[in-house]
Scaffold this motif. Structure first.
Motif, mmCIF file in Angstrom:
data_model
loop_
_atom_site.group_PDB
_atom_site.id
_atom_site.type_symbol
_atom_site.label_atom_id
_atom_site.label_comp_id
_atom_site.label_asym_id
_atom_site.label_seq_id
_atom_site.Cartn_x
_atom_site.Cartn_y
_atom_site.Cartn_z
ATOM 1 N N GLN A 66 9.415 0.996 -5.295
ATOM 2 C CA GLN A 66 8.186 0.241 -5.516
ATOM 3 C C GLN A 66 8.370 -1.249 -5.230
ATOM 4 O OE1 GLN A 66 6.353 0.902 -9.305
ATOM 5 N NE2 GLN A 66 5.728 2.989 -8.793
ATOM 6 N N LEU A 67 9.601 -1.700 -5.214
ATOM 7 C CA LEU A 67 9.852 -3.125 -5.008
ATOM 8 C C LEU A 67 9.952 -3.447 -3.520
ATOM 9 C CD1 LEU A 67 12.510 -3.860 -7.779
ATOM 10 C CD2 LEU A 67 10.099 -4.519 -7.773
ATOM 11 N N MET A 215 2.200 5.772 -0.354
ATOM 12 C CA MET A 215 2.570 4.838 -1.412
ATOM 13 C C MET A 215 1.405 4.779 -2.391
ATOM 14 S SD MET A 215 3.777 0.857 -0.977
ATOM 15 C CE MET A 215 5.244 1.366 -0.069
ATOM 16 N N ASP A 216 1.709 4.783 -3.715
ATOM 17 C CA ASP A 216 0.607 4.660 -4.668
ATOM 18 C C ASP A 216 0.177 3.198 -4.788
ATOM 19 O OD1 ASP A 216 2.310 3.344 -6.521
ATOM 20 O OD2 ASP A 216 2.817 5.206 -7.525
ATOM 21 N N PHE A 217 -0.950 3.001 -5.439
ATOM 22 C CA PHE A 217 -1.540 1.658 -5.491
ATOM 23 C C PHE A 217 -0.608 0.669 -6.167
ATOM 24 C CE2 PHE A 217 -4.279 -1.789 -6.712
ATOM 25 C CZ PHE A 217 -5.264 -1.820 -5.734
ATOM 26 N N ARG A 218 -0.010 1.079 -7.278
ATOM 27 C CA ARG A 218 0.869 0.182 -8.028
ATOM 28 C C ARG A 218 2.047 -0.280 -7.167
ATOM 29 N NH1 ARG A 218 2.231 -1.275 -13.174
ATOM 30 N NH2 ARG A 218 4.441 -1.601 -13.571
ATOM 31 N N ALA A 219 2.664 0.673 -6.486
ATOM 32 C CA ALA A 219 3.809 0.325 -5.640
ATOM 33 C C ALA A 219 3.386 -0.587 -4.497
ATOM 34 C CB ALA A 219 4.463 1.594 -5.092
ATOM 35 N N ALA A 220 2.215 -0.319 -3.924
ATOM 36 C CA ALA A 220 1.729 -1.164 -2.834
ATOM 37 C C ALA A 220 1.445 -2.582 -3.319
ATOM 38 C CB ALA A 220 0.471 -0.548 -2.221
ATOM 39 N N ALA A 221 0.911 -2.701 -4.540
ATOM 40 C CA ALA A 221 0.646 -4.034 -5.087
ATOM 41 C C ALA A 221 1.938 -4.813 -5.288
ATOM 42 C CB ALA A 221 -0.112 -3.914 -6.411
ATOM 43 N N ARG A 223 4.729 -4.447 -3.726
ATOM 44 C CA ARG A 223 5.387 -4.750 -2.458
ATOM 45 C C ARG A 223 4.595 -5.737 -1.603
ATOM 46 N NH1 ARG A 223 9.301 -2.373 1.000
ATOM 47 N NH2 ARG A 223 9.799 -0.905 -0.645
ATOM 48 N N TYR A 224 3.270 -5.623 -1.598
ATOM 49 C CA TYR A 224 2.496 -6.348 -0.600
ATOM 50 C C TYR A 224 1.538 -7.414 -1.132
ATOM 51 C CZ TYR A 224 4.047 -2.514 2.413
ATOM 52 O OH TYR A 224 4.805 -1.621 3.107
#
Length: 445
Positions: A66-67, A215-221, A223-224
Motif C-alpha cells: 500500500q505504500l 489496487m483498493d482505494f485506500r492503497a491508491a490514496a 501511494r498517489y
C-alpha cells in the motif's frame, strides 16, 4: 502489537502516527547525520526523517504494497515535517505553551481512551520500541499545533445569524451524513495547460487502477494522493452534506456506498471521491428542567463558613413556609435570576453548571434541596418540573453554525499554512524522483 500502539496516537491532530521533529531527533542514533531540509534557520536531519518514515512503514508492515516507493514516501513525510516545524516555531513565537499538568492530563486521556492505565501505556510503548518521553514530546507538540490553529481561526472566523438563515434556506441541515475518502492530484496556482493535462492523465490512471481491481482505494490514496490525509488512506471521515463543497454534493448524492466518483476538478486540483457509508440523522430530544434558585456567593468579605451559615439560615426560612421568590429577591447573589425571584426558567441538565445539574437530578418535582456548594458559593434550588423538549430545530441551527464555521476555519487555516510555507526559506536536499513522476500510472490495461 505495533499496529495497536500506533492506534494510541490516532487522536493526535496533525501527524497521526508520525513522530514529531523533536521526538524523532531525540531518538536519533546514527553517529554521522546529514541534513535533508533547511527550514529557515533550522534543519531537518536524515535521522529525523528516517525515524518518521520507519514508523509509517511499521504501521503498514502487514500491507507493504500500500505504500509508495521509499523515495516518494520520504518526500510526503518530509513535507509534513516541514509544515509541522513551521507551525511549532509560530506557536512558540506567539507565546503558546502547554503546561506539564495539561500534558499529564492529555497522556491520561490517551490511556483511558484505549482502556489502559498509564503504566500499561508505558509498557506498550516500550514493547514497541518507543520511549515514554518520545510519546510525551509528540503529544505536547500536537497540542501546541492545535492551540495555534484555534487561536488563529478564533480571531478570523465569525458566523452571523444571517449566514445561518441563508444556509438553512438552501440546504437540508440535519439530513443524512456520509463517510468519505478522497484522492487528490494537486495543481499549482496558475497551472499551465501541460500541467493540467498531466494531472488529468494521472488522476484518470489512478481511478482506472481502482476500477480494474488492481489496487483498493485506500492503497491508491496512500501511494498517489497529494493530500495531507494520504497516509491515512485518504480518509476524510463523517460529513453532513452541508459541510461538503456544493460542487461535490450532487455527485455524492448520486453515489451508493462503495462507489467512487469520476475525477472532479476543484480549487486545489483533481479529486476522486469514495463514498464509504451513509447514516441518517433522527429527531433529537433533550430532558429540560424548570427550577428556582438562590445563591450565596463566597467572597473575601463572606468566607466559606459564613456563606454556608447564611445559606442554611435561608433554607430554614424556606422550610418554615416563607415565599421562595421574596427570599430570592432580597438575598440571592445570582444577578441573572434575583430580579425574577430566583426563576431559572427551563434548561438542559448542565446549563447552570455541573453542581446544579447533579443536584437537580436527585430531586423530584416540587422538592427543595438542602444547601450545596459549587465553585462560586452555596445554592438552594427547588425543582418545579421536567419535560422532553424537541431540540431538532435548535440543533439544526447549531449544526449550520458549525458547518459554516468549519468551512471557514479550514479555508482560513489552509491559507495560513500556505502563507507560512511561502514565507519560509525551505530547501529540500532529498535525492530521488518527485512524487508526481512516480504516481502517474498508465491509463490503459
Amino acid at each position: 502489537m505495533k499496529n495497536a500502539l500506533h492506534s494510541l496516537l490516532a487522536g493526535l491532530l496533525v501527524l497521526g502516527t508520525l513522530l514529531s521533529p523533536a521526538a524523532a531527533r531525540a531518538q536519533a542514533t546514527t553517529p554521522i547525520d546529514t541534513i535533508v531540509a533547511v527550514v529557515d534557520e533550522d534543519v531537518i536531519l536524515r535521522s529525523e526523517l528516517d525515524r518518521a518514515v520507519n514508523n509509517i512503514m511499521q504501521q503498514y508492515a502487514s500491507q507493504p504494497g500500500q505504500l509508495p516507493p521509499r523515495a516518494v514516501l520520504e518526500k510526503q513525510v518530509l513535507d509534513r515535517l516541514v509544515i509541522m516545524r513551521l507551525q511549532l516555531v509560530r506557536a512558540a513565537d506567539t507565546g503558546i505553551r502547554v503546561a506539564d499538568g495539561e500534558l499529564a492530563q492529555a497522556v491520561q486521556s490517551v490511556a483511558s481512551r484505549n482502556r489502559m492505565t498509564e503504566d500499561q501505556l508505558r509498557q506498550r510503548l516500550a514493547a514497541d520500541g518507543l520511549s515514554y518521553e518520545e510519546f510525551r514530546t509528540s503529544l505536547r507538540e500536537e497540542m501546541l499545533v492545535e492551540r495555534l490553529r484555534q487561536r488563529y481561526i478564533q480571531s478570523r472566523v465569525q458566523v452571523s445569524e444571517t449566514e445561518i438563515d441563508q444556509l438553512l434556506a438552501v440546504r437540508a441541515i440535519g439530513g443524512p451524513e456520509v463517510r468519505l475518502a478522497n484522492i487528490v492530484v494537486a495543481l499549482p496556482d496558475g497551472a499551465t495547460p501541460d500541467q493540467v493535462a498531466t494531472a488529468q492523465k494521472k488522476v484518470q490512471g489512478v481511478r482506472d487502477l481502482i476500477v480494474r481491481g488492481e489496487m483498493d482505494f485506500r492503497a491508491a490514496a496512500i501511494r498517489y494522493s497529494d493530500s495531507q490525509n494520504a497516509l491515512e488512506g485518504g480518509e476524510i471521515g463523517w460529513r453532513a452534506l452541508d459541510a461538503i463543497p456544493p460542487n461535490f454534493v450532487g455527485i455524492i448524492q448520486a453515489m451508493k456506498p462503495g462507489d467512487i466518483s469520476e475525477p472532479v476538478r476543484g480549487p486545489s486540483g483533481y479529486q476522486i471521491i469514495q463514498l464509504i457509508e451513509t447514516r441518517e440523522a433522527g429527531q433529537q430530544t433533550v430532558t429540560e428542567y424548570q427550577a428556582q434558585g438562590i445563591m450565596v456567593r463566597v467572597t473575601p468579605t463572606l468566607p466559606v463558613e459564613a456563606a454556608r451559615q447564611k445559606a442554611e439560615d435561608l433554607h430554614r426560612r424556606l422550610v418554615a413556609g416563607e415565599d421562595f421568590g421574596t427570599i430570592a429577591r432580597e438575598n440571592s447573589d445570582d444577578t441573572l435570576t434575583r430580579a425574577e425571584g430566583g426563576d431559572m426558567g427551563w434548561f438542559a441538565i448542565n446549563a447552570w453548571g455541573s453542581a446544579i445539574g447533579n443536584q437537580i437530578q436527585t430531586l423530584s418535582d416540587g422538592q427543595l434541596s438542602a444547601p450545596f456548594q459549587s465553585e462560586v458559593g452555596f445554592h438552594i434550588i427547588q425543582r418545579l418540573g421536567t419535560r422532553e423538549q424537541d431540540v431538532t430545530e435548535q440543533n439544526r441551527r447549531n449544526q449550520a453554525r458549525e458547518v459554516i464555521a468549519q468551512r471557514k476555519s479550514e479555508e482560513e487555516f489552509e491559507r495560513f499554512l500556505r502563507q507560512i510555507r511561502s514565507e519560509a526559506y525551505v530547501e529540500s536536499r532529498l535525492d530521488g524522483p518527485e512524487a508526481p513522476a512516480e504516481a502517474a500510472p498508465a491509463t490503459t490495461p
